[in-house]
Design a protein around this motif. Structure first.
Motif, short mmCIF file in Angstrom:
data_model
loop_
_atom_site.label_atom_id
_atom_site.label_comp_id
_atom_site.label_asym_id
_atom_site.label_seq_id
_atom_site.Cartn_x
_atom_site.Cartn_y
_atom_site.Cartn_z
N SER A 1 -16.05 52.26 -5.49
CA SER A 1 -16.88 51.86 -4.32
C SER A 1 -17.66 52.72 -3.55
N ILE A 2 -16.47 53.83 -3.30
CA ILE A 2 -16.87 55.00 -2.61
C ILE A 2 -17.84 55.90 -3.30
N GLN A 3 -17.57 55.90 -4.47
CA GLN A 3 -18.56 56.98 -5.37
C GLN A 3 -20.02 56.22 -5.42
N ASP A 4 -19.92 54.98 -5.70
CA ASP A 4 -21.16 54.27 -5.49
C ASP A 4 -22.12 54.46 -4.32
N ALA A 5 -21.34 54.34 -3.25
CA ALA A 5 -22.14 54.68 -2.16
C ALA A 5 -22.77 55.93 -2.06
N LYS A 6 -22.06 57.11 -2.80
CA LYS A 6 -22.88 58.15 -2.80
C LYS A 6 -24.20 58.01 -3.67
N HIS A 7 -24.03 57.21 -4.55
CA HIS A 7 -25.32 56.95 -5.66
C HIS A 7 -26.32 56.15 -4.95
N ASN A 8 -26.38 55.76 -3.40
CA ASN A 8 -27.21 54.77 -2.90
C ASN A 8 -27.12 53.49 -3.72
N ASN A 9 -26.26 53.09 -4.47
CA ASN A 9 -26.00 51.71 -4.99
C ASN A 9 -25.23 50.73 -4.12
N THR A 10 -26.03 49.90 -3.35
CA THR A 10 -25.60 48.95 -2.46
C THR A 10 -25.13 47.86 -3.30
N PHE A 11 -25.21 47.46 -4.53
CA PHE A 11 -24.81 46.37 -5.30
C PHE A 11 -23.45 46.96 -5.65
N GLY A 12 -23.43 48.00 -6.42
CA GLY A 12 -22.20 48.29 -6.94
C GLY A 12 -20.99 48.69 -5.90
N MET A 13 -21.42 49.15 -4.82
CA MET A 13 -20.63 49.67 -3.69
C MET A 13 -19.91 48.33 -3.15
N THR A 14 -20.67 47.27 -2.76
CA THR A 14 -20.26 46.25 -2.48
C THR A 14 -19.55 45.33 -3.17
N ALA A 15 -19.63 45.44 -4.46
CA ALA A 15 -18.99 44.53 -5.26
C ALA A 15 -17.43 45.26 -5.56
N PHE A 16 -17.48 46.53 -5.92
CA PHE A 16 -16.14 47.07 -6.10
C PHE A 16 -15.44 47.00 -4.69
N ALA A 17 -15.88 47.39 -3.62
CA ALA A 17 -15.05 47.17 -2.33
C ALA A 17 -14.57 45.84 -2.05
N ALA A 18 -15.48 44.78 -2.35
CA ALA A 18 -14.94 43.69 -1.91
C ALA A 18 -13.86 43.13 -2.79
N TYR A 19 -14.07 43.31 -4.06
CA TYR A 19 -12.88 42.83 -4.98
C TYR A 19 -11.66 44.04 -4.86
N ALA A 20 -11.85 45.19 -4.53
CA ALA A 20 -10.77 46.30 -3.97
C ALA A 20 -9.88 45.53 -2.80
#
Length: 207
Positions: free
Chosen positions: A63-82
């Motif tokens: 999630s943290i790495q996806d945030a660096k990619h400006n990937n809101t979808f991936g960041m939110t999904a991985f963080a929520a399930y984490a």
């Protein structure tokens, strides 16, 4: 002597796609958790470390790495399930009496039912986003929908045996498909071509 004019330069920092490690974490924790639900294995003791380190920390890292990619979808999904797996790990510890008898005796499964129902709603709208990602990710999210439907109904005591089995089978399938998604993400990037197909977006919401 006149000062030299300053020229603006842009620096692009390239980071690797974190999807593979996030999907790997999801795969391992769902495989071990579903084995317990399906009664292939017994007890929760060995589920807890994998829930915390793979289900939670691996997906949080993704999630943290996806945030660096400006990937809101991936960041939110991985963080929520984490954070879901952090919560489940702690809930299992309470259930097993690690934090004392008072907490263990105060467990009400219906409280988890509300958590599962909330995650079901969250996953349903994330499934809409997965429609425009790839087919493998879409399948994973549809399976997670069934998982949370089963977990919710089981926790609320509605046709518990049927929905418990639905949750268990869906969770095992999530693990298997997520392993494929992990392999595809790694090998496709490594070889620079489609080595394992993941399927194109459906093109329903985005043309």
């Amino acid at each position: 002597m006149s000062a030299q004019p300053h020229t603006a330069q842009s620096v692009k920092i390239v980071t690797a796609d974190p999807s593979a490690i996030g999907l790997f974490g999801l795969a391992i924790v769902t495989l071990v958790a579903s084995s317990q639900k399906l009664e292939i294995t017994t007890g929760l003791s060995y589920c807890i470390p994998w829930a915390i380190f793979l289900g939670a920390f691996a997906q949080l890292f993704a999630s943290i790495q996806d945030a660096k990619h400006n990937n809101t979808f991936g960041m939110t999904a991985f963080a929520a399930y984490a954070f879901f797996w952090f919560g489940m790990g702690a809930s299992w510890l309470i259930k097993l009496g690690v934090f004392g008898a008072v907490l263990a005796e105060g467990v009400d499964p219906k409280q988890l039912g509300f958590v599962f129902a909330g995650y079901l709603v969250f996953t349903l709208f994330m499934t809409l986003g997965a429609v425009e990602a790839n087919r493998v990710l879409l399948i994973i999210f549809i399976l997670i929908d069934f998982l949370f439907l089963g977990l919710s109904m089981d926790a609320f005591g509605v046709a518990a045996e049927f929905f418990h089995k639905l949750a268990a089978v869906s969770e095992m399938a999530i693990g298997i498909v997520s392993l494929y998604g992990c392999g595809a993400s790694v090998l496709n990037a490594h070889f620079g071509r489609t080595f394992l197909p993941i399927g194109a977006p459906l093109g329903i919401f985005k043309k």
